[in-house]
Motif scaffolding. Structure first.
Motif, PDB file in Angstrom:
ATOM      1  N   ARG A 209      38.145 -46.699  -1.979  1.00  9.16           N
ATOM      2  CA  ARG A 209      37.739 -46.186  -0.669  1.00  9.16           C
ATOM      3  C   ARG A 209      37.629 -44.666  -0.721  1.00  9.16           C
ATOM      4  NH1 ARG A 209      41.131 -43.799   2.986  1.00  9.16           N
ATOM      5  NH2 ARG A 209      43.359 -43.709   2.477  1.00  9.16           N
ATOM      6  N   ILE A 210      36.789 -44.122   0.145  1.00  8.42           N
ATOM      7  CA  ILE A 210      36.621 -42.669   0.216  1.00  8.42           C
ATOM      8  C   ILE A 210      37.583 -42.127   1.268  1.00  8.42           C
ATOM      9  CG2 ILE A 210      35.017 -40.776   0.558  1.00  8.42           C
ATOM     10  CD1 ILE A 210      32.740 -42.644  -0.134  1.00  8.42           C
ATOM     11  N   ALA A 211      38.508 -41.296   0.827  1.00  8.60           N
ATOM     12  CA  ALA A 211      39.513 -40.746   1.730  1.00  8.60           C
ATOM     13  C   ALA A 211      38.956 -39.540   2.473  1.00  8.60           C
ATOM     14  CB  ALA A 211      40.762 -40.343   0.950  1.00  8.60           C
ATOM     15  N   ALA A 212      39.421 -39.344   3.685  1.00  7.43           N
ATOM     16  CA  ALA A 212      39.023 -38.187   4.478  1.00  7.43           C
ATOM     17  C   ALA A 212      39.654 -36.914   3.900  1.00  7.43           C
ATOM     18  CB  ALA A 212      39.452 -38.368   5.932  1.00  7.43           C
ATOM     19  N   THR A 213      38.994 -35.794   4.125  1.00  7.07           N
ATOM     20  CA  THR A 213      39.429 -34.518   3.557  1.00  7.07           C
ATOM     21  C   THR A 213      40.870 -34.179   3.917  1.00  7.07           C
ATOM     22  OG1 THR A 213      37.156 -33.715   3.727  1.00  7.07           O
ATOM     23  CG2 THR A 213      38.863 -32.061   3.436  1.00  7.07           C
ATOM     24  N   GLU A 214      41.280 -34.530   5.127  1.00  2.00           N
ATOM     25  CA  GLU A 214      42.601 -34.108   5.594  1.00  2.00           C
ATOM     26  C   GLU A 214      43.720 -35.086   5.246  1.00  2.00           C
ATOM     27  OE1 GLU A 214      40.685 -36.531   8.901  1.00  2.00           O
ATOM     28  OE2 GLU A 214      40.072 -34.984   7.451  1.00  2.00           O
ATOM     29  N   GLU A 215      43.400 -36.217   4.629  1.00  3.22           N
ATOM     30  CA  GLU A 215      44.438 -37.215   4.343  1.00  3.22           C
ATOM     31  C   GLU A 215      45.462 -36.701   3.337  1.00  3.22           C
ATOM     32  OE1 GLU A 215      43.710 -41.467   3.937  1.00  3.22           O
ATOM     33  OE2 GLU A 215      41.591 -41.070   4.347  1.00  3.22           O
ATOM     34  N   MET A 216      46.685 -37.209   3.489  1.00  2.00           N
ATOM     35  CA  MET A 216      47.737 -36.924   2.520  1.00  2.00           C
ATOM     36  C   MET A 216      48.456 -38.220   2.174  1.00  2.00           C
ATOM     37  SD  MET A 216      49.342 -33.217   3.395  1.00  2.00           S
ATOM     38  CE  MET A 216      49.446 -32.823   1.662  1.00  2.00           C
ATOM     39  N   PHE A 217      49.004 -38.255   0.983  1.00  3.89           N
ATOM     40  CA  PHE A 217      49.648 -39.452   0.469  1.00  3.89           C
ATOM     41  C   PHE A 217      51.035 -39.093  -0.048  1.00  3.89           C
ATOM     42  CE2 PHE A 217      45.127 -39.798   0.163  1.00  3.89           C
ATOM     43  CZ  PHE A 217      44.826 -41.118   0.505  1.00  3.89           C
ATOM     44  N   GLY A 218      51.921 -40.073  -0.041  1.00  2.00           N
ATOM     45  CA  GLY A 218      53.242 -39.855  -0.595  1.00  2.00           C
ATOM     46  C   GLY A 218      53.234 -40.029  -2.107  1.00  2.00           C
ATOM     47  N   ILE A 219      54.073 -39.298  -2.791  1.00  2.00           N
ATOM     48  CA  ILE A 219      54.215 -39.447  -4.232  1.00  2.00           C
ATOM     49  C   ILE A 219      55.132 -40.634  -4.506  1.00  2.00           C
ATOM     50  CG2 ILE A 219      56.217 -37.926  -4.459  1.00  2.00           C
ATOM     51  CD1 ILE A 219      54.920 -36.821  -7.033  1.00  2.00           C
ATOM     52  N   THR A 220      54.891 -41.357  -5.586  1.00  2.00           N
ATOM     53  CA  THR A 220      55.761 -42.487  -5.902  1.00  2.00           C
ATOM     54  C   THR A 220      57.103 -41.966  -6.420  1.00  2.00           C
ATOM     55  OG1 THR A 220      55.081 -42.694  -8.221  1.00  2.00           O
ATOM     56  CG2 THR A 220      53.756 -43.871  -6.561  1.00  2.00           C
ATOM     57  N   PRO A 221      58.171 -42.717  -6.220  1.00  2.00           N
ATOM     58  CA  PRO A 221      59.468 -42.281  -6.764  1.00  2.00           C
ATOM     59  C   PRO A 221      59.429 -42.052  -8.269  1.00  2.00           C
ATOM     60  CG  PRO A 221      59.779 -44.048  -5.168  1.00  2.00           C
ATOM     61  CD  PRO A 221      58.297 -43.932  -5.396  1.00  2.00           C
ATOM     62  N   ALA A 222      58.683 -42.908  -8.991  1.00  2.00           N
ATOM     63  CA  ALA A 222      58.610 -42.763 -10.445  1.00  2.00           C
ATOM     64  C   ALA A 222      57.913 -41.470 -10.838  1.00  2.00           C
ATOM     65  CB  ALA A 222      57.883 -43.959 -11.053  1.00  2.00           C
ATOM     66  N   ALA A 223      56.813 -41.144 -10.152  1.00  2.00           N
ATOM     67  CA  ALA A 223      56.085 -39.918 -10.468  1.00  2.00           C
ATOM     68  C   ALA A 223      56.915 -38.691 -10.113  1.00  2.00           C
ATOM     69  CB  ALA A 223      54.751 -39.890  -9.736  1.00  2.00           C
ATOM     70  N   ALA A 224      57.595 -38.732  -8.969  1.00  2.00           N
ATOM     71  CA  ALA A 224      58.428 -37.599  -8.570  1.00  2.00           C
ATOM     72  C   ALA A 224      59.532 -37.358  -9.591  1.00  2.00           C
ATOM     73  CB  ALA A 224      59.020 -37.853  -7.188  1.00  2.00           C
ATOM     74  N   ALA A 225      60.163 -38.422 -10.050  1.00  3.39           N
ATOM     75  CA  ALA A 225      61.242 -38.282 -11.036  1.00  3.39           C
ATOM     76  C   ALA A 225      60.706 -37.763 -12.366  1.00  3.39           C
ATOM     77  CB  ALA A 225      61.935 -39.632 -11.232  1.00  3.39           C
ATOM     78  N   ALA A 226      59.545 -38.259 -12.791  1.00  2.00           N
ATOM     79  CA  ALA A 226      58.980 -37.853 -14.078  1.00  2.00           C
ATOM     80  C   ALA A 226      58.588 -36.387 -14.087  1.00  2.00           C
ATOM     81  CB  ALA A 226      57.769 -38.721 -14.408  1.00  2.00           C
ATOM     82  N   LEU A 227      58.175 -35.876 -12.931  1.00  2.00           N
ATOM     83  CA  LEU A 227      57.716 -34.483 -12.847  1.00  2.00           C
ATOM     84  C   LEU A 227      58.793 -33.532 -12.331  1.00  2.00           C
ATOM     85  CD1 LEU A 227      54.150 -35.110 -11.348  1.00  2.00           C
ATOM     86  CD2 LEU A 227      54.766 -34.755 -13.747  1.00  2.00           C
ATOM     87  N   GLY A 228      59.928 -34.092 -11.954  1.00  2.00           N
ATOM     88  CA  GLY A 228      60.987 -33.253 -11.427  1.00  2.00           C
ATOM     89  C   GLY A 228      60.671 -32.676 -10.074  1.00  2.00           C
ATOM     90  N   LEU A 229      59.988 -33.451  -9.241  1.00  2.00           N
ATOM     91  CA  LEU A 229      59.577 -32.999  -7.913  1.00  2.00           C
ATOM     92  C   LEU A 229      60.376 -33.711  -6.834  1.00  2.00           C
ATOM     93  CD1 LEU A 229      55.691 -33.030  -8.395  1.00  2.00           C
ATOM     94  CD2 LEU A 229      57.195 -31.014  -8.356  1.00  2.00           C
TER      95      LEU A 229
END
Length: 497
Positions: A209-229
């Motif tokens: 799907r094409i997301a709108a310019t202003e949309e935001m998404f949550g980071i996954t717990p796995a990605a946050a942990a891997a990147l230290g975010l």
């Protein structure tokens, strides 16, 4: 205080910058190299897993205290690449990139099936050119049938990194313009072009799907942990590297012209209405900020100067002394720098040509100058199409790796006859992604500021890196550019098939 991050996944490296909006300064940056696999048929590919490895390496190089303050991020990615993903999210094959010319025959097949080049432009605003995503589908069907059979989702490089970060499959209008399937006037997928690409399969089912310019998404717990975010980090939609460079250079209002000197060379200008050329002289893309971004792309820019430097055993950093040792026009030496084939001019099967050699100019310094001049003249060729259509510009904002070279900045000013300015933040695409994240974060919190307001507030120029045209040199380059065009006319029939 909160920080924002921008990720730029390019062809040669992946970069991350972290920006402090309050202090209006970069507080961290990191880069990791990427490898490109090439083949004699024009294939240019990378492994998406390498992008993820580079992403992890970049964030690992940033102070954990800085990472803990990041509130939002966005991804900028090289356009046109094809990442085939199955239903489980596994990558099925290497990603074919923007500079891949192995699918030029498939471009013709798709446009013929749609009713020809003019009909294709009528349907989407653009022809299907070598490197565009659309042509990679029939190529994959022929050469990687197992991957094609298991294909569930078509992702672009920036889409794939967003998928890694969020677990969600989506794209956005700017980057989607470079697939060849999006009707840029209506911002909808062209069913006719999808059918022309594969009449036996409904490819619409494979498009995110094409997301709108202003949309935001949550980071996954796995990605946050891997990147230290922080687990609370928000991911903005981001966009193609040119679209994010437009944000990072302030090209979000009409009248701005930006030139990017990277592996590829690009010229683009913001418009608040679609700017389509019936002959397809430029890419009629959407911007990632709600407008449009008519764009000229050359497939050979810093890659050419880099290869010349490698061939003669010196660093590109030493190139300035070679330029200073040679006159404008390289004493008659001309390089048509089409090492990767070329999009502007449209010669996907083109090859590099060195002409005008004699006993005085057959030196490393002359050849290096001819490479830099040739890459610049190819962009001038595209600029002439903009001017011929009635577009007017008063100055050029320069970004990309080549903008760090004082000699190249002066060369651009002299060849184009326009003042050249350089933003204080040299990584235009990564910085633009950070600003897009900043804007989306504020928008989600009820801030009424537009993306133009954000760019106006945070994009600054570096007065020490400006260049102004020199009349004498400009005349010499005009003569050399005319020589370049004559050689281009001469070799075009050799590579047009």
């Amino acid at each position: 205080m909160e920080l924002v991050a921008g990720i730029d996944a390019g062809t040669q490296s992946l970069k991350v910058v972290v920006y402090d909006p309050e202090g209006r300064s970069l507080v961290a940056s990191a880069s990791a190299p990427l490898q490109l696999t090439s083949a004699a048929d024009g294939s240019r590919e990378q492994r998406p897993a390498d992008w993820v490895t580079a992403l992890h390496a970049c964030f690992a190089a940033i102070d954990p205290a800085v990472r803990s303050r990041i509130a939002a991020l966005a991804v900028s990615g090289q356009q046109h690449g094809f990442v085939p993903v199955d239903a489980a999210g596994e990558v099925l094959a290497p990603a074919k990139l923007w500079c891949d010319t192995s699918t030029s025959a498939e471009c013709v097949q798709i446009m013929d099936a749609a009713g020809g080049t003019a009909r294709t432009i009528a349907l989407a605003g653009n022809p299907v050119l070598a490197g565009y995503t659309a042509s990679k589908l029939p190529w994959t069907k022929t050469h990687r049938p197992d991957a094609y059979a298991r294909l569930a989702t078509i992702l672009l490089p920036h889409d794939y990194l967003n998928f890694v970060l969020t677990g969600e499959r989506f794209c956005e209008y700017g980057d989607a313009s470079g697939t060849g399937w999006l009707d840029v006037r209506t911002r909808t997928w062209s069913a006719e072009l999808l059918h022309a690409t594969d009449p036996q399969r409904d490819l619409a089912d494979c498009l995110p799907r094409i997301a709108a310019t202003e949309e935001m998404f949550g980071i996954t717990p796995a990605a946050a942990a891997a990147l230290g975010l922080p687990a609370s980090v928000k991911v903005a939609v981001g966009g193609g590297d040119n679209m994010m460079a437009a944000v990072g250079t302030g090209c979000v209002v009409p009248g701005r012209l930006v030139m990017s000197l990277g592996t590829s060379g690009t010229l683009f200008a913001f418009s608040d209405t679609p700017v389509v050329d019936p002959a397809g002289a430029w890419a009629a893309f959407c911007s990632s900020t709600g407008g449009w971004l008519p764009l000229i792309c050359t497939m050979n820019c810093t890659v050419v100067t880099g290869q010349v430097a490698d061939a003669f055993g010196f660093s590109s950093r030493e190139g300035d002394r070679h330029l200073q040792a040679t006159p404008p026009g390289a004493d008659g030496l001309v390089m048509l720098p089409f090492l990767n084939g070329e999009r502007t001019p449209d010669l996907p099967q083109g090859k590099g040509v060195l002409a005008g050699l004699d006993t005085t100019n057959m030196t490393p310094a002359h050849i290096y100058r001819a490479a830099m001049e040739g890459a610049t003249y190819a962009l001038k060729y595209g600029y002439d199409a903009f001017v011929g259509a009635g577009m007017q510009f008063e100055r050029i904002v320069l970004t990309g790796g080549g903008s760090n070279n004082a000699q190249w900045r002066q060369l651009v000013a002299d060849v184009f006859g326009l003042p050249v300015d350089v933003p204080a933040q040299s990584e235009g695409a990564a910085f633009g992604a950070a600003l897009q994240a900043l804007w989306a974060l504020g928008h989600g919190r009820g801030d009424a500021a537009s993306i133009a307001d954000v760019a106006d507030r945070h994009v600054a120029l570096d007065p020490l890196r400006s260049a102004r045209p020199d009349t004498a040199r400009a005349e010499a380059y005009a003569t050399a550019y005319a020589r370049f065009l004559r050689h281009l006319d001469a070799i075009t029939p050799l590579y047009r098939g």
